[in-house]
Design a protein around this motif. Sequence first.
Motif, PDB file in Angstrom:
ATOM      1  N   GLU A 104      -6.338  -2.256  -9.295  1.00 47.22           N
ATOM      2  CA  GLU A 104      -6.817  -3.599  -9.627  1.00 47.22           C
ATOM      3  C   GLU A 104      -5.664  -4.513 -10.023  1.00 47.22           C
ATOM      4  O   GLU A 104      -5.653  -5.700  -9.689  1.00 47.22           O
ATOM      5  CB  GLU A 104      -7.845  -3.514 -10.753  1.00 47.22           C
ATOM      6  N   ARG A 105      -4.684  -3.972 -10.729  1.00 43.67           N
ATOM      7  CA  ARG A 105      -3.517  -4.774 -11.137  1.00 43.67           C
ATOM      8  C   ARG A 105      -2.715  -5.227  -9.925  1.00 43.67           C
ATOM      9  O   ARG A 105      -2.305  -6.386  -9.834  1.00 43.67           O
ATOM     10  CB  ARG A 105      -2.636  -3.955 -12.083  1.00 43.67           C
ATOM     11  N   TRP A 106      -2.525  -4.335  -8.987  1.00 44.19           N
ATOM     12  CA  TRP A 106      -1.747  -4.677  -7.796  1.00 44.19           C
ATOM     13  C   TRP A 106      -2.490  -5.682  -6.913  1.00 44.19           C
ATOM     14  O   TRP A 106      -1.876  -6.559  -6.294  1.00 44.19           O
ATOM     15  CB  TRP A 106      -1.446  -3.405  -6.992  1.00 44.19           C
ATOM     16  N   SER A 128       1.014  -2.035   4.889  1.00 48.19           N
ATOM     17  CA  SER A 128       0.935  -3.326   4.192  1.00 48.19           C
ATOM     18  C   SER A 128      -0.042  -3.272   3.021  1.00 48.19           C
ATOM     19  O   SER A 128       0.104  -4.021   2.056  1.00 48.19           O
ATOM     20  CB  SER A 128       0.509  -4.422   5.173  1.00 48.19           C
ATOM     21  N   ARG A 129      -1.038  -2.396   3.082  1.00 49.29           N
ATOM     22  CA  ARG A 129      -1.993  -2.256   1.985  1.00 49.29           C
ATOM     23  C   ARG A 129      -1.310  -1.599   0.777  1.00 49.29           C
ATOM     24  O   ARG A 129      -0.321  -0.887   0.912  1.00 49.29           O
ATOM     25  CB  ARG A 129      -3.182  -1.405   2.410  1.00 49.29           C
ATOM     26  N   VAL A 130      -1.856  -1.822  -0.395  1.00 49.80           N
ATOM     27  CA  VAL A 130      -1.362  -1.143  -1.593  1.00 49.80           C
ATOM     28  C   VAL A 130      -1.687   0.347  -1.477  1.00 49.80           C
ATOM     29  O   VAL A 130      -2.799   0.717  -1.098  1.00 49.80           O
ATOM     30  CB  VAL A 130      -2.021  -1.712  -2.865  1.00 49.80           C
ATOM     31  N   THR A 131      -0.729   1.201  -1.798  1.00 49.90           N
ATOM     32  CA  THR A 131      -0.960   2.644  -1.737  1.00 49.90           C
ATOM     33  C   THR A 131      -0.604   3.281  -3.083  1.00 49.90           C
ATOM     34  O   THR A 131       0.453   3.011  -3.651  1.00 49.90           O
ATOM     35  CB  THR A 131      -0.115   3.298  -0.630  1.00 49.90           C
ATOM     36  N   ILE A 132      -1.498   4.123  -3.570  1.00 48.41           N
ATOM     37  CA  ILE A 132      -1.286   4.814  -4.845  1.00 48.41           C
ATOM     38  C   ILE A 132      -1.549   6.301  -4.645  1.00 48.41           C
ATOM     39  O   ILE A 132      -2.568   6.686  -4.063  1.00 48.41           O
ATOM     40  CB  ILE A 132      -2.198   4.262  -5.945  1.00 48.41           C
ATOM     41  N   ASN A 163      -9.516   7.796 -11.769  1.00 48.68           N
ATOM     42  CA  ASN A 163      -9.924   6.535 -12.400  1.00 48.68           C
ATOM     43  C   ASN A 163      -8.717   5.689 -12.785  1.00 48.68           C
ATOM     44  O   ASN A 163      -8.743   4.455 -12.663  1.00 48.68           O
ATOM     45  CB  ASN A 163     -10.782   6.817 -13.630  1.00 48.68           C
ATOM     46  N   ALA A 164      -7.658   6.337 -13.249  1.00 51.81           N
ATOM     47  CA  ALA A 164      -6.433   5.604 -13.592  1.00 51.81           C
ATOM     48  C   ALA A 164      -5.847   4.950 -12.359  1.00 51.81           C
ATOM     49  O   ALA A 164      -5.320   3.828 -12.425  1.00 51.81           O
ATOM     50  CB  ALA A 164      -5.429   6.553 -14.232  1.00 51.81           C
ATOM     51  N   THR A 193     -14.943  -3.384  -3.749  1.00 52.27           N
ATOM     52  CA  THR A 193     -13.541  -3.566  -4.154  1.00 52.27           C
ATOM     53  C   THR A 193     -12.573  -3.510  -2.985  1.00 52.27           C
ATOM     54  O   THR A 193     -11.443  -3.995  -3.085  1.00 52.27           O
ATOM     55  CB  THR A 193     -13.124  -2.490  -5.166  1.00 52.27           C
ATOM     56  N   GLY A 194     -12.993  -2.901  -1.878  1.00 54.45           N
ATOM     57  CA  GLY A 194     -12.090  -2.736  -0.746  1.00 54.45           C
ATOM     58  C   GLY A 194     -11.091  -1.602  -0.947  1.00 54.45           C
ATOM     59  O   GLY A 194     -10.116  -1.498  -0.194  1.00 54.45           O
ATOM     60  N   ILE A 195     -11.326  -0.742  -1.928  1.00 53.88           N
ATOM     61  CA  ILE A 195     -10.409   0.363  -2.210  1.00 53.88           C
ATOM     62  C   ILE A 195     -10.880   1.626  -1.482  1.00 53.88           C
ATOM     63  O   ILE A 195     -12.017   2.064  -1.654  1.00 53.88           O
ATOM     64  CB  ILE A 195     -10.323   0.640  -3.718  1.00 53.88           C
TER      65      ILE A 195
END
Length: 291
Positions: free
Chosen positions: A230-232, A130-134, A223-224, A46-48
């Motif tokens: 995935e949405r981002w 630049s990457r998505v961060t959560i 998990n959330a 996934t690259g996460i």
Amino acid sequence: MRLGLVTSGYCMARQCLRKNVPLHRVCRRNVTGAGSTLDFNVDSKTGIAVLSMNKPPVNSLNLEFLTEINIALEKVENDKQCKGLIITSDLPKIFSAGLDITEMYQPDIDRLQEFWRTLQDMWIKLYGMSRVTIAAINGHSPAGGCLMSISCDYRIMAPNYTIGLNETQLGIVAPFWFVDVMFNTVGFRQTEMALQLGTLFKTDEALNIGLIDKVVPQEEVLNAAKLEMERWLKIPAFARQLSKTEARRPTIEKLIKRKEEDIGYFRDYITKDAIQKSLGMYLESLKNRRK
């Protein structure tokens, strides 16, 4: 002398950074393991990337820990295979308690300035990534922990915890760039009140004002965050990155232009007798709680 107290994991990771070793190899061989304050895993499919803070007892941000986080953030940014980053905690009931007060109490001035510069660099990297961060907030997140959380693109939090910039409760003041990020997140009036009162918002309160974006049960936070990621990641990366850059650039550039001024202000303020007395009283209160 304290500047030399850098963990072996940090030294090895820094060597890999210079040699441009892929992130997943750094994580597996150097960042994790005995004595490490960071648990780093990257899903090759996934690259996460998941960065879990693991610095007992409360993931306090001292110079060495901030240095390790900076190296991890830089590797994420530079690794083309990594698409997003989730930041969470391995410790029960705590995301991060924020800045390590012992860095600011009766400090060595050179280390104090390096500590603040490293914190600045960490924020610039995280807020401007630049990457998505959560942020997967699975525990209390006051002060610097709140800063890390609201510097991410999206925040998911477990119930029954608190989050906020509560510096005034300790007799200190959040710097202008903490204020700017809070303002960008929840608006002027909420920021003005929260900073003056040193408010720590309960999870539901934080959701209501937009300080966090979603609440899920404790066991579902990570998990959330992966599902949200995935949405981002479905959004074309270039368009999303450019949108983020345009929105956040003015705030980042403001600090970059004033970095040395900010370090000097922090040094002069935190070493005032009244502030040192307040920090000493707070540290003493912590000792008494443990008895």
